[in-house]
Design a protein around this motif. Structure first.
Motif, PDB file in Angstrom:
ATOM      1  N   HIS A 243     -20.622 -33.545  11.243  1.00 55.99           N
ATOM      2  CA  HIS A 243     -20.841 -32.090  11.163  1.00 55.99           C
ATOM      3  C   HIS A 243     -20.019 -31.366  12.247  1.00 55.99           C
ATOM      4  N   CYS A 244     -18.789 -31.799  12.472  1.00 54.80           N
ATOM      5  CA  CYS A 244     -18.050 -31.302  13.634  1.00 54.80           C
ATOM      6  C   CYS A 244     -17.577 -29.852  13.480  1.00 54.80           C
ATOM      7  N   TYR A 245     -17.636 -29.282  12.268  1.00 56.53           N
ATOM      8  CA  TYR A 245     -17.268 -27.858  12.100  1.00 56.53           C
ATOM      9  C   TYR A 245     -18.463 -26.997  11.681  1.00 56.53           C
ATOM     10  N   SER A 280     -23.086 -27.376   6.959  1.00 52.01           N
ATOM     11  CA  SER A 280     -22.392 -27.912   8.137  1.00 52.01           C
ATOM     12  C   SER A 280     -20.883 -27.689   8.105  1.00 52.01           C
ATOM     13  N   PHE A 281     -20.442 -26.640   7.414  1.00 54.09           N
ATOM     14  CA  PHE A 281     -18.997 -26.347   7.427  1.00 54.09           C
ATOM     15  C   PHE A 281     -18.783 -24.851   7.287  1.00 54.09           C
ATOM     16  N   GLY A 371     -10.339 -21.096  -5.055  1.00 54.14           N
ATOM     17  CA  GLY A 371     -11.125 -20.566  -3.943  1.00 54.14           C
ATOM     18  C   GLY A 371     -12.082 -21.622  -3.426  1.00 54.14           C
ATOM     19  N   PHE A 372     -12.285 -21.605  -2.109  1.00 48.08           N
ATOM     20  CA  PHE A 372     -13.152 -22.603  -1.477  1.00 48.08           C
ATOM     21  C   PHE A 372     -14.143 -21.894  -0.555  1.00 48.08           C
ATOM     22  N   SER A 373     -15.424 -22.149  -0.819  1.00 47.66           N
ATOM     23  CA  SER A 373     -16.471 -21.454  -0.063  1.00 47.66           C
ATOM     24  C   SER A 373     -16.966 -22.315   1.086  1.00 47.66           C
ATOM     25  N   ASP A 374     -17.557 -21.657   2.084  1.00 44.20           N
ATOM     26  CA  ASP A 374     -18.185 -22.391   3.184  1.00 44.20           C
ATOM     27  C   ASP A 374     -19.704 -22.278   3.095  1.00 44.20           C
ATOM     28  N   MET A 375     -20.395 -22.780   4.102  1.00 43.78           N
ATOM     29  CA  MET A 375     -21.864 -22.847   4.080  1.00 43.78           C
ATOM     30  C   MET A 375     -22.517 -21.474   4.000  1.00 43.78           C
ATOM     31  N   TYR A 376     -21.807 -20.435   4.449  1.00 44.44           N
ATOM     32  CA  TYR A 376     -22.365 -19.090   4.407  1.00 44.44           C
ATOM     33  C   TYR A 376     -21.896 -18.308   3.178  1.00 44.44           C
TER      34      TYR A 376
END
Ligand SMILES: [Zn+2]
Length: 444
Positions: A243-245, A280-281, A371-376
């Motif tokens: 979970h480094c990012y 976690s990203f 398109g690429f989404s993140d955790m938010y």
């Protein structure tokens, strides 16, 4: 009529010689692809030949006449089967809200279709339930499944269990890992909510006995146990910070710089793993970290029921995000094959060396608007996307998106049945005579 014995012997020898002569040297030849094999420093057009489930030859040109089956993979990338060292696959127990149950997924439905041939379960089971996990999933999956054993004896069964310091016993955990040293690749500590160092210290102590790494999900952020102390003094070289990012534990400092402890930890040999998951990203962490040169050692999914349809989706989607941030395809593949194989001390995997098991992914790189989404739920647009065309496990086709290995039906005899061969094809059905019927079961 009887022949004299020497005539019979001669006839037998000639027959055997003819059989040997007609036997192709290779079962399967992947022809004309671009091989990316980090271990061997190859990123070039190469043919790959497979025999008996093993990589038999890798060369600029291999005579197609020497193979039983030739597959044209020109324009595609041929890589070792992907190795995902953070997944949750201990399903089937029926336990609700538990990673030793309903929050986990059966691996085969989520692996081969994206080129993954090996996963490591990240701590769903502990020493108390590992053997149940092994019987239920590891021994029955076509995907190769390894395990990080949770330092909590009960495994990842929810807060009540994961907070229980009395169940973080070093000796039984280490003994279970040693008993199954070909399957258990490390220890895991995760989701810990208290201020104590107990889970980390006990996992490292077990790791010292079994001589395997520890993977850390650092749980709830506590000032009593800061990230920098974990990375600069608690973990050993070769231990893995996943979970480094996430940004949930000060991976970036107030000024937006990568935590000095992360940089110092990396210098000491601590490994940094993506472990994307459902929470976690974040782009606002990953993009600045990457720009500052803090790239991951390994790319992994943290696959589970909440991440499978979220911003994570699958291994290739996580890899795409690193392409989108400017990492080269060669570097993305290295971090999804050879690097994770080394991290879990399985250097026989994650490469295409002659003699290695023929776990292979054949990928295409599509151009378009993606398109690429993140955790938010924040999106990053990009123009490339990896697609898995073909996956081999032990030299046999286990996934073939576009029927690359199959003949066009119009070229086949009118009553065609089986088109594959068990030497390269895992789907080949039992050979049946057309029109033959099985006798109906007789009623007692
Ligand atoms: Zn996880």
């Amino acid at each position: 009529m009887r022949f004299p014995p020497f005539i019979t012997r001669l006839f037998l020898q000639l027959t055997l010689a003819a059989c040997a002569f007609s036997q192709p040297a290779y079962d399967l030849l992947l022809r004309g692809g671009h091989v990316i094999d980090a271990k061997n420093g190859i990123s070039a057009d190469r043919d790959v030949a497979i025999k008996d489930g093993i990589i038999a030859a890798v060369a600029p040109r291999i005579d197609p006449a020497t193979a039983l089956k030739v597959v044209n993979v020109a324009g595609l990338f041929v890589t070792p089967g992907l190795v995902d060292i953070h997944a949750h696959v201990y399903t089937g127990t029926g336990e609700r809200s538990s990673y030793a149950g309903d929050l986990s997924l059966a691996p085969d439905g989520y692996t081969f279709r994206v080129g993954v041939t090996t996963v490591a379960d990240a701590g769903c089971s502990g020493w108390r339930n590992f053997e149940d996990f092994k019987d239920r999933i590891i021994d029955r999956s076509k995907t190769r499944v390894f395990a990080f054993l949770n330092i909590v004896g009960n495994g990842m069964r929810g807060g009540k269990f994961e907070r229980d310091q009395t169940d973080m016993e070093v000796e039984p955990a280490a003994q279970m890992a040693l008993k199954y040293k070909n399957i258990v690749v490390g220890f895991k500590t995760a989701h810990y909510t208290g201020p104590e160092w107990t889970p980390v210290e006990h996992a490292v102590a077990a790791g010292n006995i079994a001589k395997i790494p520890v993977m850390v999900d650092f749980g709830i952020d506590h000032p009593e146990r800061p990230l920098s102390e974990l990375l600069t003094s608690k973990l050993r070289p070769g231990d893995i910070y996943t979970h480094c990012y996430s940004g949930l534990r000060h991976e970036l400092d107030e000024a937006g710089n990568v935590n000095a402890g992360m940089i110092a930890g990396r210098k000491r040999g601590v490994i940094f793993d993506v472990g994307h998951g459902s929470g976690s990203f974040a782009w606002r962490i990953a993009v600045p970290a990457m720009k500052q040169g803090f790239i991951p050692d390994s790319i992994s999914t943290d696959l589970h029921v909440s991440s499978m349809n979220s911003s994570m989706k699958d291994m290739l989607n996580v890899m795409d995000k690193f392409l989108a941030m400017g990492m080269s395809l060669d570097d993305v593949i290295r971090r999804s094959t050879w690097n994770p194989a080394r991290e879990i001390q399985h250097e026989e995997l994650g490469n295409l060396s002659v003699g290695s098991v023929a776990d292979v992914a054949v990928l295409s790189l599509a151009n378009g608007r993606f398109g690429f989404s993140d955790m938010y739920g924040a999106r990053l647009q990009a123009n490339q996307k990896l697609i898995c065309e073909l996956t081999l496990r032990n030299g046999k086709v286990v996934y073939d998106l576009n029927g690359l290995t199959r003949p066009d039906w119009t070229t086949l005899p009118k009553n065609y049945m089986q088109t594959g061969d068990p030497r390269w094809d895992s789907f080949t059905p039992q050979r049946r005579t057309p029109g033959a019927q099985t006798a109906p079961a007789r009623k007692q």
